[in-house]
Design a protein around this motif. Structure first.
Motif, PDB file in Angstrom:
ATOM      1  N   ASP A   1       0.830  -1.210   0.000  1.00  0.00           N
ATOM      2  CA  ASP A   1       0.000   0.000   0.000  1.00  0.00           C
ATOM      3  C   ASP A   1       0.864   1.259   0.000  1.00  0.00           C
ATOM      4  O   ASP A   1       0.613   2.209  -0.746  1.00  0.00           O
ATOM      5  CB  ASP A   1      -0.924   0.014   1.220  1.00  0.00           C
ATOM      6  CG  ASP A   1      -2.071  -0.974   1.090  1.00  0.00           C
ATOM      7  OD1 ASP A   1      -2.318  -1.445  -0.043  1.00  0.00           O
ATOM      8  OD2 ASP A   1      -2.706  -1.286   2.114  1.00  0.00           O
TER       9      ASP A   1
ATOM     10  N   GLN B   1       2.687   1.637  -3.450  1.00  0.00           N
ATOM     11  CA  GLN B   1       1.823   2.107  -4.532  1.00  0.00           C
ATOM     12  C   GLN B   1       1.464   3.581  -4.365  1.00  0.00           C
ATOM     13  O   GLN B   1       1.437   4.346  -5.339  1.00  0.00           O
ATOM     14  CB  GLN B   1       0.558   1.241  -4.590  1.00  0.00           C
ATOM     15  CG  GLN B   1       0.839  -0.182  -5.064  1.00  0.00           C
ATOM     16  CD  GLN B   1      -0.392  -1.068  -5.043  1.00  0.00           C
ATOM     17  OE1 GLN B   1      -1.289  -0.894  -4.217  1.00  0.00           O
ATOM     18  NE2 GLN B   1      -0.426  -2.045  -5.930  1.00  0.00           N
ATOM     19  N   ASP B   2       1.216   4.002  -3.130  1.00  0.00           N
ATOM     20  CA  ASP B   2       0.921   5.410  -2.878  1.00  0.00           C
ATOM     21  C   ASP B   2       2.152   6.271  -3.156  1.00  0.00           C
ATOM     22  O   ASP B   2       2.057   7.348  -3.766  1.00  0.00           O
ATOM     23  CB  ASP B   2       0.459   5.590  -1.439  1.00  0.00           C
ATOM     24  CG  ASP B   2       0.037   7.018  -1.141  1.00  0.00           C
ATOM     25  OD1 ASP B   2      -0.921   7.495  -1.767  1.00  0.00           O
ATOM     26  OD2 ASP B   2       0.674   7.661  -0.286  1.00  0.00           O
TER      27      ASP B   2
END
Length: 222
Positions: A75, A78-79
């Protein structure tokens, strides 16, 4: 006699180099007492350095449990990747629009230095000089935009992504990747003021993410 500030800077530089070179694995506990003994400085100098590393995204402060190297997470990756693609591509476009001949020369010189260095040392570890040259090259690309604040934000994000870039190459089996050719393509397009430079830079950033996720199944969400 070294000042407290100087000692903190020395510890910060040493830890930053070790983390970016992969000598401390993601999630590794950073014990103040061990680091104080290693660097021969006070615990307060180590804590200040660790707080600075936390601000840079390379370490995390754990309430009542000290510090650790920032762990890897899909997460977060990807951010982070999305933020970098948006910001760095925008700054590169601005650099191509506003950058002068000195900016072009800086990009070419940074590429030349980077290409003259090997990623790995003879012992198989990432060369700290290459890490610095790599950072300087990416800074040179976006520095022509003329906005120090946004450039600093972009470089802070890039430093945090350096952890992922390192483990992508070392653990995801991406050693055959033509990173040098990617850098050369981006630089050539940039100094030619070709819009495709931003696309090449975005692809360069995203490939690290793809390689990491594909190569580290233990990071894949259940």
């Amino acid at each position: 006699m070294a000042t407290a500030s100087t000692l903190t800077e020395q510890v910060l530089a040493g830890l930053r180099t070790d983390i970016l070179a992969g000598r401390f694995q993601p999630g590794t506990k950073l014990r103040v007492s061990d680091l104080s003994e290693r660097f021969q400085v006070s615990a307060s100098a180590v804590r200040e350095a660790l707080n600075r590393l936390s601000e840079q995204g390379l370490a995390e402060s754990l309430p009542h449990r000290g510090f650790r190297v920032t762990p890897l997470s899909i997460d977060d990756l990807q951010d982070l990747t999305r933020a970098r693609v948006l910001l760095e591509s925008m700054l590169l476009r601005e650099s191509m629009r506003l950058g002068d001949l000195n900016w072009e020369a800086t990009v070419v010189a940074a590429l030349h230095k980077l290409q003259g260095l090997a990623i790995l040392r003879s012992d198989g570890e990432v060369d700290a000089d290459w890490v610095d040259a790599h950072s300087h090259f990416h800074h040179a690309l976006i520095a022509g935009a003329g906005t120090t604040r946004l450039t600093d934000v972009a470089m802070n994000l890039r430093d945090r992504a350096e952890l992922y870039r390192h483990w992508s190459r070392m653990l995801a089996g991406d050693s055959d990747r033509g990173v040098g050719a990617e850098h050369a393509e981006i630089a050539e397009l940039a100094v030619a003021r070709d819009e495709a430079a931003a696309e090449a830079l975005s692809a360069h950033i995203e490939r690290t993410t793809d390689a990491l996720i594909a190569g580290l199944p233990e990071l894949t969400p259940p």
